[in-house]
Design a protein around this motif. Structure first.
Motif, PDB file in Angstrom:
ATOM      1  N   HIS A 195     -50.376 -28.723 -40.675  1.00 36.11           N
ATOM      2  CA  HIS A 195     -49.458 -29.143 -39.614  1.00 36.11           C
ATOM      3  C   HIS A 195     -49.901 -30.489 -39.048  1.00 36.11           C
ATOM      4  O   HIS A 195     -51.046 -30.901 -39.207  1.00 36.11           O
ATOM      5  CB  HIS A 195     -49.419 -28.076 -38.506  1.00 36.11           C
ATOM      6  CG  HIS A 195     -50.777 -27.662 -38.046  1.00 36.11           C
ATOM      7  ND1 HIS A 195     -51.471 -26.622 -38.635  1.00 36.11           N
ATOM      8  CD2 HIS A 195     -51.591 -28.159 -37.090  1.00 36.11           C
ATOM      9  CE1 HIS A 195     -52.656 -26.498 -38.035  1.00 36.11           C
ATOM     10  NE2 HIS A 195     -52.750 -27.419 -37.103  1.00 36.11           N
ATOM     11  N   CYS A 196     -48.973 -31.139 -38.359  1.00 32.23           N
ATOM     12  CA  CYS A 196     -49.241 -32.414 -37.688  1.00 32.23           C
ATOM     13  C   CYS A 196     -50.298 -32.193 -36.602  1.00 32.23           C
ATOM     14  O   CYS A 196     -50.180 -31.260 -35.812  1.00 32.23           O
ATOM     15  CB  CYS A 196     -47.931 -32.905 -37.077  1.00 32.23           C
ATOM     16  SG  CYS A 196     -48.083 -34.296 -35.964  1.00 32.23           S
ATOM     17  N   VAL A 197     -51.339 -33.042 -36.576  1.00 37.26           N
ATOM     18  CA  VAL A 197     -52.401 -32.830 -35.576  1.00 37.26           C
ATOM     19  C   VAL A 197     -51.909 -33.075 -34.156  1.00 37.26           C
ATOM     20  O   VAL A 197     -52.465 -32.528 -33.212  1.00 37.26           O
ATOM     21  CB  VAL A 197     -53.642 -33.751 -35.764  1.00 37.26           C
ATOM     22  CG1 VAL A 197     -54.483 -33.316 -36.921  1.00 37.26           C
ATOM     23  CG2 VAL A 197     -53.283 -35.210 -35.858  1.00 37.26           C
ATOM     24  N   ARG A 198     -50.890 -33.904 -34.008  1.00 28.74           N
ATOM     25  CA  ARG A 198     -50.497 -34.318 -32.661  1.00 28.74           C
ATOM     26  C   ARG A 198     -49.574 -33.284 -32.003  1.00 28.74           C
ATOM     27  O   ARG A 198     -49.829 -32.838 -30.889  1.00 28.74           O
ATOM     28  CB  ARG A 198     -49.814 -35.693 -32.765  1.00 28.74           C
ATOM     29  CG  ARG A 198     -49.651 -36.395 -31.458  1.00 28.74           C
ATOM     30  CD  ARG A 198     -49.306 -37.859 -31.672  1.00 28.74           C
ATOM     31  NE  ARG A 198     -48.954 -38.416 -30.383  1.00 28.74           N
ATOM     32  CZ  ARG A 198     -47.715 -38.414 -29.902  1.00 28.74           C
ATOM     33  NH1 ARG A 198     -46.717 -37.947 -30.607  1.00 28.74           N
ATOM     34  NH2 ARG A 198     -47.494 -38.908 -28.691  1.00 28.74           N
ATOM     35  N   CYS A 199     -48.496 -32.874 -32.691  1.00 24.60           N
ATOM     36  CA  CYS A 199     -47.548 -31.925 -32.076  1.00 24.60           C
ATOM     37  C   CYS A 199     -47.754 -30.509 -32.606  1.00 24.60           C
ATOM     38  O   CYS A 199     -47.114 -29.579 -32.120  1.00 24.60           O
ATOM     39  CB  CYS A 199     -46.116 -32.367 -32.323  1.00 24.60           C
ATOM     40  SG  CYS A 199     -45.604 -32.209 -34.036  1.00 24.60           S
ATOM     41  N   GLU A 200     -48.608 -30.359 -33.618  1.00 21.75           N
ATOM     42  CA  GLU A 200     -48.894 -29.075 -34.263  1.00 21.75           C
ATOM     43  C   GLU A 200     -47.676 -28.498 -34.964  1.00 21.75           C
ATOM     44  O   GLU A 200     -47.606 -27.297 -35.238  1.00 21.75           O
ATOM     45  CB  GLU A 200     -49.531 -28.094 -33.259  1.00 21.75           C
ATOM     46  CG  GLU A 200     -50.839 -28.681 -32.717  1.00 21.75           C
ATOM     47  CD  GLU A 200     -51.556 -27.775 -31.725  1.00 21.75           C
ATOM     48  OE1 GLU A 200     -52.205 -26.826 -32.167  1.00 21.75           O
ATOM     49  OE2 GLU A 200     -51.455 -28.040 -30.503  1.00 21.75           O
TER      50      GLU A 200
ATOM     51  N   VAL B  28     -43.020 -39.881 -41.575  1.00 22.51           N
ATOM     52  CA  VAL B  28     -43.528 -39.549 -40.246  1.00 22.51           C
ATOM     53  C   VAL B  28     -43.099 -38.130 -39.877  1.00 22.51           C
ATOM     54  O   VAL B  28     -42.081 -37.622 -40.363  1.00 22.51           O
ATOM     55  CB  VAL B  28     -43.038 -40.555 -39.166  1.00 22.51           C
ATOM     56  CG1 VAL B  28     -43.384 -41.989 -39.561  1.00 22.51           C
ATOM     57  CG2 VAL B  28     -41.553 -40.426 -38.889  1.00 22.51           C
ATOM     58  N   CYS B  29     -43.864 -37.479 -39.005  1.00 21.28           N
ATOM     59  CA  CYS B  29     -43.533 -36.150 -38.497  1.00 21.28           C
ATOM     60  C   CYS B  29     -42.156 -36.202 -37.829  1.00 21.28           C
ATOM     61  O   CYS B  29     -41.893 -37.090 -37.014  1.00 21.28           O
ATOM     62  CB  CYS B  29     -44.603 -35.738 -37.485  1.00 21.28           C
ATOM     63  SG  CYS B  29     -44.193 -34.237 -36.570  1.00 21.28           S
ATOM     64  N   ALA B  30     -41.286 -35.253 -38.159  1.00 22.85           N
ATOM     65  CA  ALA B  30     -39.921 -35.265 -37.622  1.00 22.85           C
ATOM     66  C   ALA B  30     -39.892 -34.951 -36.129  1.00 22.85           C
ATOM     67  O   ALA B  30     -38.905 -35.237 -35.454  1.00 22.85           O
ATOM     68  CB  ALA B  30     -39.050 -34.267 -38.374  1.00 22.85           C
ATOM     69  N   ALA B  31     -40.965 -34.361 -35.595  1.00 24.88           N
ATOM     70  CA  ALA B  31     -40.990 -34.055 -34.166  1.00 24.88           C
ATOM     71  C   ALA B  31     -41.572 -35.215 -33.365  1.00 24.88           C
ATOM     72  O   ALA B  31     -40.878 -35.806 -32.542  1.00 24.88           O
ATOM     73  CB  ALA B  31     -41.787 -32.777 -33.915  1.00 24.88           C
ATOM     74  N   CYS B  32     -42.840 -35.556 -33.608  1.00 28.15           N
ATOM     75  CA  CYS B  32     -43.505 -36.548 -32.737  1.00 28.15           C
ATOM     76  C   CYS B  32     -43.579 -37.942 -33.342  1.00 28.15           C
ATOM     77  O   CYS B  32     -44.040 -38.866 -32.690  1.00 28.15           O
ATOM     78  CB  CYS B  32     -44.897 -36.058 -32.358  1.00 28.15           C
ATOM     79  SG  CYS B  32     -46.102 -36.185 -33.691  1.00 28.15           S
ATOM     80  N   TYR B  33     -43.110 -38.097 -34.597  1.00 31.11           N
ATOM     81  CA  TYR B  33     -43.060 -39.382 -35.298  1.00 31.11           C
ATOM     82  C   TYR B  33     -44.427 -39.921 -35.711  1.00 31.11           C
ATOM     83  O   TYR B  33     -44.553 -41.097 -36.063  1.00 31.11           O
ATOM     84  CB  TYR B  33     -42.313 -40.453 -34.477  1.00 31.11           C
ATOM     85  CG  TYR B  33     -40.837 -40.188 -34.269  1.00 31.11           C
ATOM     86  CD1 TYR B  33     -40.136 -39.278 -35.065  1.00 31.11           C
ATOM     87  CD2 TYR B  33     -40.116 -40.860 -33.278  1.00 31.11           C
ATOM     88  CE1 TYR B  33     -38.779 -39.050 -34.877  1.00 31.11           C
ATOM     89  CE2 TYR B  33     -38.759 -40.640 -33.086  1.00 31.11           C
ATOM     90  CZ  TYR B  33     -38.100 -39.732 -33.888  1.00 31.11           C
ATOM     91  OH  TYR B  33     -36.746 -39.506 -33.696  1.00 31.11           O
TER      92      TYR B  33
HETATM   93 ZN   LIG Z   1     -45.987 -34.270 -35.058  1.00 31.94          ZN
END
Ligand SMILES: [Zn+2]
Length: 172
Positions: free
Chosen positions: A128-133, A80-85
């Protein structure tokens, strides 16, 4: 009931329980998740992630090769993305690229977006993650089948959640 038959039946039941418990805990991809980009500020992300994670995710940093414990992970689970999961990669798509960075041949559909990165002499495709970029890594065309792509990821930008642990709630 004869003893031998009982043992066989009990063994079968135990096997069925193991199989069903694996099914219960394996992560399913929630295709209904809201993937709209967040408007969380960099200051707010700075409160949620470590300094090292922030440097990779929101400052387009690159970690040293062979520095990530995620390189060695071979268990089943989700990255999972380390920022927004947001779940970005499934363990089935991870492979040993020999580069020193966690490598995948395919992200979960719709979970990463790309942009052209001209920061080095040769152009690269950043993703990059689409949600938190949050920046994850770069895509190269020397990966294995079926895609032929290598998603070369910073380990600090991901967290590994094994199949026997629940996925964290999205944040941000
Ligand atoms: Zn993210």
């Amino acid at each position: 009931m004869q003893r031998r038959q009982f043992i066989l039946q009990a063994g079968g039941l135990f096997g069925a329980l193991i199989v069903s418990s694996q099914k219960v805990f394996a992560h399913t991809i929630n295709k209904a998740l809201d993937l709209t980009p967040l408007d969380t500020s960099e200051n707010e992300w700075g409160e949620l992630v470590s300094k090292q994670e922030f440097h990779i995710l929101f400052d387009d940093g690159t970690e040293r090769p062979n520095s990530s414990p995620l390189n060695k992970i071979k268990e089943k689970g989700t990255f999972v993305c380390a920022a927004c999961y947001l779940p970005l990669f499934e363990s089935e798509t991870k492979y040993e690229s020999g580069t020193g960075w966690p490598s995948f041949y395919q992200p979960i559909k719709g979970r990463v977006d790309t942009k052209l990165d001209l920061s080095l002499v040769w152009p690269r495709t950043e993703y990059h993650c689409v949600r938190c970029e949050g920046h994850q890594g770069h895509i190269f065309e020397d990966g294995p089948a079926p895609t032929g792509l290598r998603y070369c990821n910073n380990g600090l930008a991901l967290k590994f959640i094994p199949d026997n642990k629940p996925l964290p709630e999205l944040r941000g």
